[in-house]
Design an enzyme around this catalytic site. Structure first.
Site, mmCIF file in Angstrom:
data_model
loop_
_atom_site.group_PDB
_atom_site.id
_atom_site.type_symbol
_atom_site.label_atom_id
_atom_site.label_comp_id
_atom_site.label_asym_id
_atom_site.label_seq_id
_atom_site.Cartn_x
_atom_site.Cartn_y
_atom_site.Cartn_z
ATOM 1 N N GLU A 33 9.920 1.654 10.584
ATOM 2 C CA GLU A 33 10.860 2.770 10.488
ATOM 3 C C GLU A 33 10.014 4.013 10.645
ATOM 4 O O GLU A 33 9.209 4.345 9.785
ATOM 5 C CB GLU A 33 11.612 2.727 9.149
ATOM 6 C CG GLU A 33 12.811 3.659 9.111
ATOM 7 C CD GLU A 33 12.472 4.978 8.454
ATOM 8 O OE1 GLU A 33 12.280 5.969 9.211
ATOM 9 O OE2 GLU A 33 12.399 5.036 7.225
ATOM 10 N N LYS A 42 0.863 -1.186 0.000
ATOM 11 C CA LYS A 42 0.000 0.000 0.000
ATOM 12 C C LYS A 42 0.896 1.231 0.000
ATOM 13 O O LYS A 42 1.474 1.611 1.026
ATOM 14 C CB LYS A 42 -0.912 0.065 1.234
ATOM 15 C CG LYS A 42 -1.933 1.219 1.124
ATOM 16 C CD LYS A 42 -2.593 1.572 2.427
ATOM 17 C CE LYS A 42 -1.840 2.648 3.182
ATOM 18 N NZ LYS A 42 -1.857 3.992 2.495
ATOM 19 N N GLU A 55 8.948 16.418 15.753
ATOM 20 C CA GLU A 55 9.365 16.295 14.353
ATOM 21 C C GLU A 55 8.570 17.294 13.522
ATOM 22 O O GLU A 55 7.341 17.211 13.442
ATOM 23 C CB GLU A 55 9.130 14.865 13.866
ATOM 24 C CG GLU A 55 9.704 14.601 12.497
ATOM 25 C CD GLU A 55 9.593 13.138 12.097
ATOM 26 O OE1 GLU A 55 10.517 12.637 11.441
ATOM 27 O OE2 GLU A 55 8.577 12.501 12.428
ATOM 28 N N CYS A 59 12.873 11.675 7.576
ATOM 29 C CA CYS A 59 12.797 11.294 8.991
ATOM 30 C C CYS A 59 14.165 11.320 9.666
ATOM 31 O O CYS A 59 14.249 11.429 10.887
ATOM 32 C CB CYS A 59 12.155 9.921 9.129
ATOM 33 S SG CYS A 59 12.788 8.706 7.981
#
Length: 475
Positions: free
Chosen positions: A245, A170, A379, A279
């Protein structure tokens, strides 16, 4: 013919069981430029059934057969290279030069690394009278993000196939077109039916269904920590393997013995690459307190050289961020930095002055950032750098490690031995010294809330394997 409203299941392009579509937005114009179909449980069931039917035969293929398939996929990928770059540029706003040299390149580089790793991989090891065998784990659900579409698709699909698994992918519904082209590559390469399947859709309607499906043996997920927690909880009921991750808030420690001007400049470039949407970006720059103002001056000059604009232009360095949701989140965090007392050295709220539409963020550098501020903890996922002072090396390490994340960290020093000592103290899955080239054979993955498992090359192949001991095997 466009396959934008189709899924690839059991070797065929098919319509969703329940018709439903979603607009794909060009973030540089804020306008829809195509539609995709979005799936449901019925589509997941169909794709998983195809992968399950294909597994018994594909799991018994030889390493040589799987290498032949992967090499053919790489060949077709290279034939579609420009199509992939153009798709990434439009769907996520990546400048076209970056889309070619980084985004599309990453997919090719990881395919090459997986092929090399598989050539050298040993699936059997004799220990006395026992044979230890590495076998494919089974049917794998692969859920990938929008920020590095090909990087993450290939990082999962290639090692899963190398291991002998069958998969259901996906891609992100926010940047899905490159995933559709990748599926066309898989078809053109002659991938056996059912080995690779692709469904588009949202996390709740497709991703979670995949994660909880009783016939799925493993979930490999890349995305936010928030979504990763949901995936892990959903998968727990069927006790399947979950590789993740997730997010990061990576520190970049510039030691007092570094080439200061170069280290700060490259640190800005590293933070702003991909419009800050990585990231592992070095978003927290730690500098000696005595050189804080010097660092701000260098960072300001570096940030203001970035050309922000139309991703179709060959000389654009920063395109828009991917969506209004991301734009609004970044603006909110910039506002929080101002409210909490950080200094805006350059950039700040709103779009760059020469742009009146598109999700463009002003390249922003904050100075006098203190540990505990939102911009230091959370973040941001945009071109926003926080510069933080430290009094001594121990404090630098303490600040770097004082985060729920642990994906990456960076150390700059003229003395490599010194940098190694600091790197050993950092709690992160990957530590880079003096801005090295991207290494597609190095393990990639996180400590703490940045996830578990490792990707890239043989590290990724290992994650898609089970270990069996056959005792009494004999000589």
């Amino acid at each position: 013919m466009s396959h934008h409203t189709k899924f690839f299941i059991d070797g065929k392009w098919v319509d969703p069981v329940v018709p439903a579509t979603l607009d794909v937005i060009d973030p540089s114009t804020e306008e829809a430029y195509t539609k995709i179909s979005v799936g449901s449980k019925a589509d997941v069931d169909r794709a998983v059934a195809a992968a399950k039917a294909a597994f018994p035969s594909f799991s018994q293929t030889t390493k040589a057969e799987r290498l032949t398939l992967l090499k053919r996929i790489l060949e077709v990928y290279n034939e579609r290279y420009e199509d992939i770059a153009q798709a990434v540029s439009q769907e996520m706003g990546a400048p076209i030069t970056w889309a070619r040299e980084a985004q599309a390149w990453a997919g090719r580089a990881h395919m090459e690394a997986t092929i090399k790793a598989l050539e050298d991989y040993e699936f059997e090891e004799k220990r006395g009278g026992t044979m230890v065998v590495k076998e494919p784990i089974g049917i794998c659900a692969l859920i990938t993000p929008w920020n590095w579409p090909l990087n993450q698709i290939v990082c999962k699909v290639a090692p899963a196939i190398a291991a002998g698994c069958t998969v259901v992918l996906k891609p992100s519904e926010i940047a899905p077109i490159s995933g559709i082209i990748f599926s066309e590559v898989m078809e053109a390469a002659g991938t056996p039916k059912g080995v690779y399947n692709m469904i588009n859709g949202t996390g709740p309607d497709v991703g979670q269904i995949m994660a909880g499906h009783p016939d799925v043996d493993m979930v490999s997920f890349t995305g936010s920590t928030r979504a990763g927690i949901i995936v892990a909880k959903t998968a727990a009921d069927t006790v399947k393997r979950v590789a993740q991750e997730l997010g990061g808030k990576s520190a970049n420690i510039i030691l007092s013995d570094a080439d200061f001007a170069q280290a700060v400049k490259k640190g800005v470039e590293g933070c702003f690459g991909n419009s800050g949407q990585s990231c592992d970006a070095p978003t927290r720059m730690l500098v000696p307190a005595s050189r804080h103002d010097e660092a701000l001056s260098i960072a300001k000059d570096a940030a203001e050289t970035f050309k922000v604009g139309d991703p179709r232009s060959e000389d654009t360095q920063l395109g828009p961020v991917v969506s209004k949701v991301q734009f609004d989140k970044i603006q909110g965090l910039i506002e929080s930095g101002i409210a909490e007392g950080a200094t805006v050295v350059t950039g700040g709220n709103g779009r760059p002055g020469h742009l009146n539409r598109g999700y463009y963020v002003r390249p922003t550098v904050f100075g006098h950032v203190r540990p505990g501020m939102r911009i230091e903890k959370e973040e941001i996922f945009g071109p926003v750098l926080s510069v933080i002072s430290y009094d001594d090396e121990d404090e630098a390490v303490q600040i770097a490690n004082d985060t729920v994340y642990g994906l990456a960290a960076y150390v700059q020093s003229k003395d490599v031995g010194h940098a190694r000592q600091v790197a050993a103290r950092l709690r992160a899955g990957q530590v880079s010294i003096n801005y090295p080239e991207w290494d597609t054979f190095a393990p990639f993955g996180g400590y703490k809330q940045s996830g578990n498992g490792r990707e890239y090359a043989d590290w990724a192949i290992h994650d898609f394997l089970e270990t069996k001991g056959i005792i009494g095997y004999g000589d």
